[in-house]
Design an enzyme around this catalytic site. Structure first.
Site: not given
Lengths: 377, 420
Positions: B66-70, B72, B92, B161, B259
């Site tokens: 799961a890659m949030s773009g952050g 971590d 997502m 979430c 967010c």
């Protein structure tokens, strides 16, 4: 600014803008009104439409004005499917379509239509054998692009039309948005054809669907009679007059402009050969207006950003069915996911100057050197 | 059911998890059949270093990241790939501009995150795609967020979430694709205790970054299929790896606030989203006397002092809200202190085997844990009585129970308890 994204939008020709302004100033009536001001607009639109029809080699009654290519594509795909629902509901499309075709196809799929996607060859063209395999008695629509917007591949529309002769229930819709005004196109083969003038030095906000007279489709926009039963609304007289002018100018200079763009394309390709890591994705025989390339190891969106920072505008496949995935068109020709993610599109015009191409080559040379280590060059 | 207290060695028999009092809490590992280096916990954990669920999978070394773009989750992806896992990345898409009231021509911050995640996936050479979950996000997260505020609570949408979006959805996607694990960039640790036959959720090695609080709702089946590769490393190390790998987001700030309410004006967001206006009403004192006028009860949260807009002789705080009457009660700070709370929708990771369990607990994300006794109640509820009264326990927030660094479980606070 060095603008190399002419397949996305072109600057309107000053003569087009002049025609637009002149028309808007001179004709204040509504073409749907039954007084002499309305009659004046109707006469103007009739003349413009006669001229457009003559330029395209179709009948004036076959021209439907829309708000743009997206509406034209939606009207054709949904309109044909709805009108043919008693015959069948099988649709064949391609992975190369613009979202304004693939979107309605997906929508109709969710509403119960059966959809098959025809395979794409290694040269970017529709696999005609596969098309033959997919065609059925209840296939009511084949929808293809004439020139795909990513690679510039010219699709064999004539051969597709010949195959469809054996399938009397099946209609052929051609999205010719990247073809009209740039290369010769035969309107005789398709049941419906989409194009829009902002791709050939006309304005945004208007487009055309050419529809065979014999074909009945359900309108997208209901209400009123208008100039065409298929599309109600007050005709945008100024935009339509401008469209006619843009078409006249670009078809009049078609060969000359095509030759100029071909020379620029050859010049660009020759220059790209000396840049390490560049791979040309557009197949031989693609329109010269579009050149899709990759720089190994750098994502297309990253190159677009770097070039944009230097004032150079190119395009990367953006809207698609699944965000973040590689371009299906480039994947089909290169069979390489990473290469497809690195791809971007340069699109040329007869307005492009060699010094602009030189600046692009210089910038790509710099980026190639900068990113050389990470690209493993 | 395992008896936690019975298993504890004599010298470690009391539950001490209060980091305020014991900042360097670094208790000995006390497993019976496995080692647990560096574990500060008190609950003996039998770490078998195997995962029976994944062993049975056709592709045991595969993961959906799961890659949030952050930074971590980018480093989490890097670590999985480095450790020899077949990885696929996904982001997502949770909302679009119009969902949060922005014009469609503005660039949404979530779009930038998607671009960053795609860039990192490209660098790591892993397949990547965006999942459109905007419809589910509205239904499960935004609608509930509004419901809780309107009912007088203070919601924690990030926990919902995690539950519905990050884990439920992604585990489903991973299963469809034949991938064994879902991986996120959370700072927490999962360990399989073979003696109990249970997966345990434990705090991160870096106490400053520990995110176990927002993960209490994970069930056994989920814990078996989740990996948190950052659980053992400090945040500085994450940033160092990101910089070393040349990730575009190495310098990116950690996400803050909610967010989908980027400007923090959640009432403005709710009014725009629902088309309602939340009417003004009265401030009252403890005895119900009207002492002023407020802008609408949804604007206030328990414990709030700033922004009340009226001056008194002594500092006053929001102590209670009555949504039916649209009143907000004000009072001195001592009225904020409650002995305990009741929570509902409780998830036990380590199921209780007694009617009263000594625990430490957090009622807010970044809070120091406080000692208390938890009483499991029927209907997935619990009562928690703190040793000392606690300030501003807020309905809608999560309470998470710990035994040392092991998360026992948690739930949503539904009420407070004044006496015992």
């Amino acid at each position: 600014m060095i603008y190399l994204d002419y397949s996305a939008n072109t600057p309107p020709d000053p003569a087009v803008l002049e025609k637009y302004l002149e028309t808007e100033k001179q004709f204040i009536g509504n073409a749907n009104s039954n007084h002499s001001a309305g009659e004046a607009v109707r006469r103007l639109l009739a003349d413009v439409t006669d001229n457009i029809a003559a330029l395209l080699g179709v009948l004036p009654a076959e021209i439907i004005y829309t708000s743009g290519a997206s509406e034209s594509n939606n009207m054709a795909v949904k309109g044909i499917l709805r009108a043919q629902r008693h015959v069948g509901r099988h649709v064949i499309s391609t992975p190369l379509e613009h979202p304004s075709v693939s979107g309605p196809v997906t929508f109709l799929n969710e509403q119960g239509a059966e959809v098959d996607m025809v395979r794409i060859d290694g040269d970017g063209r529709i696999d005609l054998d596969n098309l033959r395999e997919l065609l059925r008695g209840d296939t009511v629509l084949v929808t293809v692009t004439a020139v795909d917007s990513e690679l510039g591949t010219v699709q064999p529309v004539d051969e597709i039309a010949a195959i469809l002769k054996d399938f009397p229930n099946c209609r052929l819709h051609v999205d010719a948005t990247q073809a009209i005004g740039k290369i010769p196109f035969d309107f005789g083969n398709a049941d419906t054809v989409t194009f829009a003038p902002h791709k050939f030095y006309g304005q945004n906000g208007t487009g055309v669907l050419v529809k065979k007279r014999s074909l009945v489709i359900e309108p997208l926009i209901h209400g009123g009679s208008g100039l065409s039963l298929s599309r109600s609304g007050t005709p945008a007289a100024g935009l339509i007059a401008g469209l006619g002018e843009a078409l006249r100018l670009s078809l009049g200079a078609l060969e000359e402009r095509l030759e100029a763009v071909s020379e620029l394309n050859a010049y660009l390709k020759a220059g790209l050969r000396s840049i390490p890591g560049i791979r040309i994705n557009s197949p031989e025989g693609a329109v010269p207006h579009i050149l899709n390339i990759s720089l190994a190891g750098v994502k297309g969106t990253a190159i677009q950003k770097k070039l944009s920072d230097r004032g150079i505008m190119v395009s990367v496949k953006s809207a698609c069915s699944t965000e973040g995935t590689p371009s299906r068109a480039v994947l089909a020709v290169s069979r390489d996911r990473r290469n497809a993610l690195s791809s971007f599109r340069i699109s040329l015009s007869h307005l492009t100057e060699r010094r602009e191409i030189d600046a692009l080559l210089e910038a790509l040379g710099d980026i190639s050197r900068e990113c050389g280590t990470e690209a493993g060059l | 059911m395992p008896d936690i207290s019975r298993k504890m060695p004599e010298n470690n028999g009391k539950i001490t998890g209060d980091y305020e009092e014991l900042p360097g809490n670094n208790g000995q590992s006390s497993g019976t059949c496995g080692e647990m280096p560096g574990s500060p916990g008190e609950t003996p954990v039998t770490d078998c270093r195997t995962n029976p669920a994944a062993e049975q999978s056709a592709r045991p070394k595969s993961a959906l990241i799961a890659m949030s773009g952050g930074v971590d989750s980018s480093v989490a992806a890097y670590i999985m790939k480095r450790d020899g896992y077949y990885c696929e990345g996904t982001t997502m898409r949770l909302y679009r501009n119009e969902d949060i009231g922005l014009g469609s021509f503005r660039t949404c911050c979530s779009q930038k995150d998607i671009e960053d995640a795609g860039e990192v996936a490209f660098r790591l050479d892993i397949p990547y795609e965006v999942l459109d979950l905007t419809v589910d996000f509205k239904k499960h997260i935004i609608d509930k967020f509004i419901r809780v505020y309107e009912a007088g609570g203070t919601p924690n949408p990030c926990i919902d979430c995690n539950r519905y979006m990050k884990f439920d959805m992604l585990l489903k996607v991973a299963e469809e694709r034949g991938l064994s694990y879902v991986v996120t960039g959370h700072y927490a640790r999962i360990q399989y205790d073979c003696e109990r036959g249970l997966y345990l959720l434990r705090k991160a090695a870096d106490p400053g970054k520990d995110q176990s609080y927002v993960l209490y709702m994970l069930g056994q089946e989920q814990l078996a299929r989740i990996k948190f590769p950052l659980g053992d490393i400090p945040k500085d190390e994450t940033r160092r790896i990101a910089a070393e790998q040349g990730f575009v987001n190495a310098e990116k700030h950690d996400s803050q606030d909610i967010c989908f309410v980027p400007d923090g004006d959640y009432v403005g967001f709710m009014e725009q989203y629902t088309g309602k206006t939340y009417p003004a009403g009265d401030f009252t004192d403890r005895d119900g006397n009207i002492v002023g006028h407020h802008r609408g009860a949804v604007h206030y949260t328990i414990g709030q002092r700033k922004g009340i807009g009226i001056s008194f002789n002594e500092p006053v705080y929001v102590t209670a809200k009555d949504m039916a009457k649209n009143t907000v009660s004000l009072g001195p700070e001592n009225e904020l202190y409650k002995r305990g709370l009741v929570a509902e929708d409780v998830n036990w990771i380590l199921p209780p085997d007694k009617s009263a369990i000594e625990v430490t607990a957090r009622t807010r994300y970044r809070q120091v844990e406080k000692k208390g006794t938890a009483y499991p109640l029927p209907g997935n509820r619990l009562k928690l009585i703190f040793d000392e009264p606690q300030r501003a326990i807020t309905v809608g927030q999560a309470v998470v129970l710990y035994d040392g660094d092991v998360v026992l479980g948690g739930g949503t606070i539904s009420g407070t308890v004044d006496g015992i």
